[in-house]
Design an enzyme around this catalytic site. Structure first.
Site, PDB file in Angstrom:
ATOM      1  N   GLU A  84      50.494  34.912  55.045  1.00  0.00           N
ATOM      2  CA  GLU A  84      49.765  36.520  54.823  1.00  0.00           C
ATOM      3  C   GLU A  84      50.602  37.367  55.892  1.00  0.00           C
ATOM      4  O   GLU A  84      51.025  36.992  56.564  1.00  0.00           O
ATOM      5  CB  GLU A  84      48.316  36.491  54.956  1.00  0.00           C
ATOM      6  CG  GLU A  84      47.808  37.645  54.679  1.00  0.00           C
ATOM      7  CD  GLU A  84      46.232  37.732  54.614  1.00  0.00           C
ATOM      8  OE1 GLU A  84      45.406  38.572  54.950  1.00  0.00           O
ATOM      9  OE2 GLU A  84      45.609  36.403  54.657  1.00  0.00           O
TER      10      GLU A  84
ATOM     11  N   ASP B 234      50.097  41.397  56.560  1.00  0.00           N
ATOM     12  CA  ASP B 234      49.219  42.521  56.319  1.00  0.00           C
ATOM     13  C   ASP B 234      49.389  43.740  56.835  1.00  0.00           C
ATOM     14  O   ASP B 234      49.836  43.955  58.001  1.00  0.00           O
ATOM     15  CB  ASP B 234      47.975  42.099  56.979  1.00  0.00           C
ATOM     16  CG  ASP B 234      47.059  40.735  56.551  1.00  0.00           C
ATOM     17  OD1 ASP B 234      47.237  40.475  55.297  1.00  0.00           O
ATOM     18  OD2 ASP B 234      46.373  40.301  57.268  1.00  0.00           O
TER      19      ASP B 234
ATOM     20  N   GLU C 207      46.749  46.754  57.283  1.00  0.00           N
ATOM     21  CA  GLU C 207      45.184  47.027  57.306  1.00  0.00           C
ATOM     22  C   GLU C 207      44.985  48.493  58.103  1.00  0.00           C
ATOM     23  O   GLU C 207      45.494  48.623  59.277  1.00  0.00           O
ATOM     24  CB  GLU C 207      44.408  45.895  57.958  1.00  0.00           C
ATOM     25  CG  GLU C 207      44.422  44.820  57.472  1.00  0.00           C
ATOM     26  CD  GLU C 207      43.703  43.312  57.902  1.00  0.00           C
ATOM     27  OE1 GLU C 207      43.296  42.723  57.275  1.00  0.00           O
ATOM     28  OE2 GLU C 207      43.702  43.289  59.415  1.00  0.00           O
TER      29      GLU C 207
END
Length: 290
Positions: free
Chosen positions: A102, A104, A106
Site C-alpha cells: 500500500e 498512502d 491521507e
C-alpha cells in the site's frame, strides 16, 4: 499501458467514470448515493456522515506507474475526518501483517482555522508504520491541487503540485521489503478517524457539520502499467526515474520547512528493537553527500 481519468472528454482515451472506476464503499442500500459523479466524472464528490463514509477504486490493477489525483479537501471544521488517495493490493479491510502492499496519501482533518496534516505511509508485504507527516504550504480546501505517486522498481516518490516531499527507496538487496510483485488498484475514500486523527483523538468529529464532502477532479494514470501487461524502461522512461539534483533540493526544502513527523525518529515509540533498516541506510547515504 492504460489511460484512465475521472475527467473525460471527447478526445480522452478513458471512458466515463463508471468504465474506469467502481463505487466500493458506503454502508447504504445504494452506496453510489454517497458518491456524486458530476459532468461525466469531471468532478466526483465523496461524502461522510455519522452513518458511513464512501470510496471508489479503479477497475484495473497496476504493477508500477505514475498516478496523479486532483483533490480539494473538506472545508471548515473537518476534525476527525480522513480523506485519502492511495494504492493498495488488497480490498478493505486491511491490517498490519496481512501481507498487502500500500502507498498512502491521507489528509487528517482539523478544527476550523487550523491546518490539515498530510500523512504519507508505505506498507511493504504487510509491514507499515512508516508514517511521515507534513503541513502544506497552501490551503488545500480552497482549490484543487495535484497529489502524485510515482512507483517504479527503484523508488516511490510522493509529490504535491510537482514538488517531491518523500522518497521511499528500494533496498531489497539490504533485506528491506519493497513493493515489487503485487499489483495495486488506485483508490479514494473519506472516513471517520476521530479516535486518533485530530490531536491524537482528543478532538472528536462534530457531526452537526455533516455531511463532510471531499472533491476529486482529474485523475491521470496514463503512464501506469496494467498488471497483465509489461512495461520496459524504453517504453516507459519513468520506470527508471529518480530525483535529480533539482528534485533533491526541492525535497530538502519540503522536509526542512513542512515535515513535522518522521517514523525514523520513532516519535510514537513503536520500534522497541530499533527503527526500520531503511532509516539508517538512507541517513548514511545522505551523510555521504554532505
Amino acid at each position: 499501458m492504460v489511460v484512465a481519468s475521472l475527467a473525460t472528454s471527447a478526445d480522452a482515451a478513458g471512458g466515463s467514470f463508471y468504465e474506469d472506476f467502481e463505487v466500493v464503499w458506503g454502508e447504504d442500500p445504494h452506496p453510489e448515493r454517497r458518491v456524486a459523479v458530476i459532468d461525466g466524472g469531471r468532478l466526483v464528490k465523496l461524502t461522510l456522515d455519522n452513518v458511513s463514509g464512501s470510496g471508489f477504486q479503479s477497475k484495473d490493477a497496476f504493477l508500477f506507474g505514475e498516478f496523479t489525483m486532483q483533490m480539494k479537501l473538506v472545508p471548515g471544521d473537518s476534525a476527525g475526518t480522513v480523506t485519502t488517495f492511495y494504492l493498495s493490493s488488497k480490498d478493505y479491510p486491511m491490517w498490519e501483517g496481512d501481507g498487502h502492499d500500500e502507498i498512502d496519501f491521507e489528509f487528517l482533518g482539523n478544527v476550523s482555522g487550523e491546518p490539515y496534516l498530510m500523512q504519507t505511509n508505505v506498507y511493504a508485504q504487510g509491514g507499515g508504520r512508516r508514517e511521515q507527516r507534513f503541513f502544506l504550504w497552501f490551503d488545500p480546501t480552497a482549490d484543487f491541487h495535484n497529489y502524485t505517486i510515482l512507483w517504479n522498481p527503484l523508488n516511490i516518490i510522493f509529490s504535491v503540485d510537482g514538488v517531491p516531499v518523500r522518497v521511499f527507496k528500494n533496498h531489497e538487496l539490504q533485506g528491506v521489503p519493497y513493493l515489487s510483485t503485487q499489483a495495486m488498484k488506485a483508490r479514494a475514500s473519506i472516513w471517520d478517524g476521530e479516535s486518533w486523527v485530530t490531536m491524537g483523538g482528543r478532538v472528536k468529529t462534530d457531526w452537526s457539520h455533516a455531511p463532510f464532502v471531499a472533491s476529486y477532479g482529474a485523475y491521470d494514470a496514463s503512464t501506469a502499467c496494467v498488471s497483465s501487461s509489461s512495461c520496459s524502461a524504453a517504453a516507459a522512461p519513468w520506470m527508471t526515474r529518480r530525483l535529480g539534483p533539482e528534485g533533491q533540493r526541492a525535497l530538502a526544502w519540503a522536509r526542512d520547512n513542512y515535515m513535522v513527523m518522521d517514523y525514523c525518529d520513532d516519535p510514537w515509540k513503536v520500534f522497541p528493537r530499533g527503527v526500520p533498516a531503511e532509516c539508517g541506510i538512507d541517513r548514511l547515504a545522505m551523510a555521504s553527500l554532505l
